[in-house]
Design a protein around this motif. Structure first.
Motif, PDB file in Angstrom:
ATOM      1  N   VAL A 290       4.144  76.501  28.654  1.00 52.39           N
ATOM      2  CA  VAL A 290       5.306  77.006  29.382  1.00 52.39           C
ATOM      3  C   VAL A 290       5.075  78.493  29.648  1.00 52.39           C
ATOM      4  O   VAL A 290       4.772  79.260  28.739  1.00 52.39           O
ATOM      5  CB  VAL A 290       6.610  76.803  28.597  1.00 52.39           C
ATOM      6  CG1 VAL A 290       7.801  77.351  29.367  1.00 52.39           C
ATOM      7  CG2 VAL A 290       6.797  75.321  28.266  1.00 52.39           C
ATOM      8  N   ALA A 291       5.238  78.899  30.901  1.00 52.20           N
ATOM      9  CA  ALA A 291       5.064  80.289  31.299  1.00 52.20           C
ATOM     10  C   ALA A 291       6.366  80.829  31.872  1.00 52.20           C
ATOM     11  O   ALA A 291       7.189  80.069  32.411  1.00 52.20           O
ATOM     12  CB  ALA A 291       3.951  80.407  32.334  1.00 52.20           C
ATOM     13  N   PRO A 292       6.593  82.140  31.783  1.00 53.89           N
ATOM     14  CA  PRO A 292       7.809  82.720  32.363  1.00 53.89           C
ATOM     15  C   PRO A 292       7.741  82.727  33.872  1.00 53.89           C
ATOM     16  O   PRO A 292       6.681  82.885  34.469  1.00 53.89           O
ATOM     17  CB  PRO A 292       7.832  84.136  31.797  1.00 53.89           C
ATOM     18  CG  PRO A 292       6.393  84.456  31.539  1.00 53.89           C
ATOM     19  CD  PRO A 292       5.749  83.147  31.133  1.00 53.89           C
TER      20      PRO A 292
ATOM     21  N   ILE B  21       6.728  76.317  34.725  1.00 49.27           N
ATOM     22  CA  ILE B  21       7.407  77.608  34.826  1.00 49.27           C
ATOM     23  C   ILE B  21       8.852  77.497  34.353  1.00 49.27           C
ATOM     24  O   ILE B  21       9.636  76.702  34.879  1.00 49.27           O
ATOM     25  CB  ILE B  21       7.370  78.124  36.285  1.00 49.27           C
ATOM     26  CG1 ILE B  21       5.920  78.191  36.775  1.00 49.27           C
ATOM     27  CG2 ILE B  21       8.044  79.482  36.377  1.00 49.27           C
ATOM     28  CD1 ILE B  21       5.010  79.080  35.956  1.00 49.27           C
ATOM     29  N   ALA B  22       9.193  78.300  33.357  1.00 49.65           N
ATOM     30  CA  ALA B  22      10.576  78.401  32.886  1.00 49.65           C
ATOM     31  C   ALA B  22      11.299  79.419  33.754  1.00 49.65           C
ATOM     32  O   ALA B  22      10.944  80.609  33.752  1.00 49.65           O
ATOM     33  CB  ALA B  22      10.600  78.841  31.422  1.00 49.65           C
TER      34      ALA B  22
ATOM     35  N   PRO C 255       0.251  75.742  33.738  1.00 47.95           N
ATOM     36  CA  PRO C 255       1.546  76.114  33.159  1.00 47.95           C
ATOM     37  C   PRO C 255       2.726  75.583  33.971  1.00 47.95           C
ATOM     38  O   PRO C 255       2.701  75.617  35.198  1.00 47.95           O
ATOM     39  CB  PRO C 255       1.514  77.643  33.168  1.00 47.95           C
ATOM     40  CG  PRO C 255       0.509  78.018  34.207  1.00 47.95           C
ATOM     41  CD  PRO C 255      -0.508  76.918  34.205  1.00 47.95           C
TER      42      PRO C 255
ATOM     43  N   ARG D 227      10.748  77.536  25.836  1.00 43.17           N
ATOM     44  CA  ARG D 227      10.588  78.974  26.015  1.00 43.17           C
ATOM     45  C   ARG D 227       9.144  79.279  26.397  1.00 43.17           C
ATOM     46  O   ARG D 227       8.225  78.525  26.050  1.00 43.17           O
ATOM     47  CB  ARG D 227      10.933  79.720  24.720  1.00 43.17           C
ATOM     48  CG  ARG D 227      12.391  79.540  24.267  1.00 43.17           C
ATOM     49  CD  ARG D 227      13.342  80.336  25.151  1.00 43.17           C
ATOM     50  NE  ARG D 227      14.740  80.227  24.720  1.00 43.17           N
ATOM     51  CZ  ARG D 227      15.633  79.428  25.264  1.00 43.17           C
ATOM     52  NH1 ARG D 227      15.273  78.627  26.254  1.00 43.17           N
ATOM     53  NH2 ARG D 227      16.878  79.398  24.838  1.00 43.17           N
ATOM     54  N   PRO D 228       8.902  80.382  27.117  1.00 44.07           N
ATOM     55  CA  PRO D 228       7.524  80.767  27.414  1.00 44.07           C
ATOM     56  C   PRO D 228       6.690  80.827  26.131  1.00 44.07           C
ATOM     57  O   PRO D 228       7.140  81.332  25.101  1.00 44.07           O
ATOM     58  CB  PRO D 228       7.683  82.154  28.048  1.00 44.07           C
ATOM     59  CG  PRO D 228       9.028  82.086  28.715  1.00 44.07           C
ATOM     60  CD  PRO D 228       9.885  81.283  27.766  1.00 44.07           C
ATOM     61  N   GLY D 229       5.510  80.275  26.209  1.00 42.99           N
ATOM     62  CA  GLY D 229       4.639  80.188  25.049  1.00 42.99           C
ATOM     63  C   GLY D 229       4.638  78.822  24.388  1.00 42.99           C
ATOM     64  O   GLY D 229       3.723  78.502  23.620  1.00 42.99           O
TER      65      GLY D 229
END
Length: 278
Positions: free
Chosen positions: A274-276, A111-112, A109, A255-257
């Motif tokens: 993308v992960a938070p 990271i956002a 992932p 965006r996450p997801g």
């Protein structure tokens, strides 16, 4: 490629759905160190025939060079991206640096960051240097290239635009990705004629040929080696074409997801969710 298997870092040559682990066979601790000893594709192939193997689906892929001395990135190197960003085409290459901890490998992932709503996608072709290069002429520059890989050079746009220096928006931890592997230069007949495609959630957002680079790969190597020495394993990100999220109307940020894919002809597809982040 560089990978981690059972908690141990290794590197090797991809063979179908497996990777032959060359660390012991070549007596090197890393792919960068192996390149420094000289890229001999035939010798590596011979070593791979008898080397231990790992299934690709059983290992963790790291950035192909996970310990480079330098990562140099080129901004505004496609005229259509400079235009969509409202910038003049620069008379010389616009260079900024990134740190290796800002990148992850394939299928890891990105990271956002929680402190920004402007996490943007940027697909690029990246060049991996194979031997020391200083004050190189453009007509000999490609002989210094070990190979090519895909890069998600992703930017945090509001931090990038805090000043004229892009560094803050380019160096959030694990915000970009490199991989899945390096395709050696002997397998890429013409790096100036590769199609680059960026997809987000399966939708094409960027697509351009490297023919459209303002400063070609030989020109970039010639320019960069006028002010610094490039060493084996160093990476040059050659720039992103038009279609980035910040220039769309309305803007489209990651965006996450979300799933981002960077595909380059002859190399493959780099894929990252993308992960938070914090």
């Amino acid at each position: 490629m560089t990978f981690e298997a059972d908690g141990v870092r290794g590197f090797g040559v991809v063979r179908g759905e497996e990777v032959a682990d060359l660390a012991a066979a070549l007596g090197c601790r890393s792919l960068k160190e192996a390149l420094a000893q000289g890229l001999d594709v035939a010798a590596w192939d011979r070593a791979a025939a008898a080397a231990p193997r790992h299934r690709l689906n059983a290992i963790r892929l790291l950035p192909p060079i996970d310990d480079p001395d330098k990562i140099l990135c080129v901004g505004l190197n496609y005229a259509n991206h400079a235009a969509e960003s409202g910038n003049e085409q620069p008379p010389f290459p616009s260079i900024f640096v990134r740190f290796i901890d800002t990148f992850v490998g394939h299928e890891r992932p990105v990271i956002a960051p929680a402190n920004s709503e402007q996490f943007d996608f940027e697909g690029e072709l990246a060049v991996v240097i194979g031997r020391k290069a200083r004050q190189v002429r453009a007509d000999e520059a490609l002989s210094y290239v070990a190979g090519y890989t895909c890069m998600a050079e992703n930017s945090v746009r509001d931090f990038q635009k805090h000043s004229r220096q892009a560094t803050p928006g380019k160096n959030f931890p694990e915000s970009g990705a490199v991989g899945p592997w390096i395709v050696t230069a002997d397998e890429i007949a013409d790096p100036s004629n590769l199609r680059l495609t960026t997809r987000v959630n399966g939708v094409v957002k960027q697509q351009e040929s490297t023919k459209a680079l303002v400063f070609s790969i030989p020109a970039l190597i010639a320019y960069i080696t006028q002010f610094t020495e490039l060493r084996p394993g160093d990476i040059i990100a050659t720039g992103t074409p038009a279609g980035v999220g910040s220039s769309r109307k309305p803007p489209e940020f990651l965006r996450p997801g979300d799933l981002i894919e960077i595909e380059v002809d002859g190399i493959g597809t780099l894929r990252n969710a993308v992960a938070p982040g914090p």
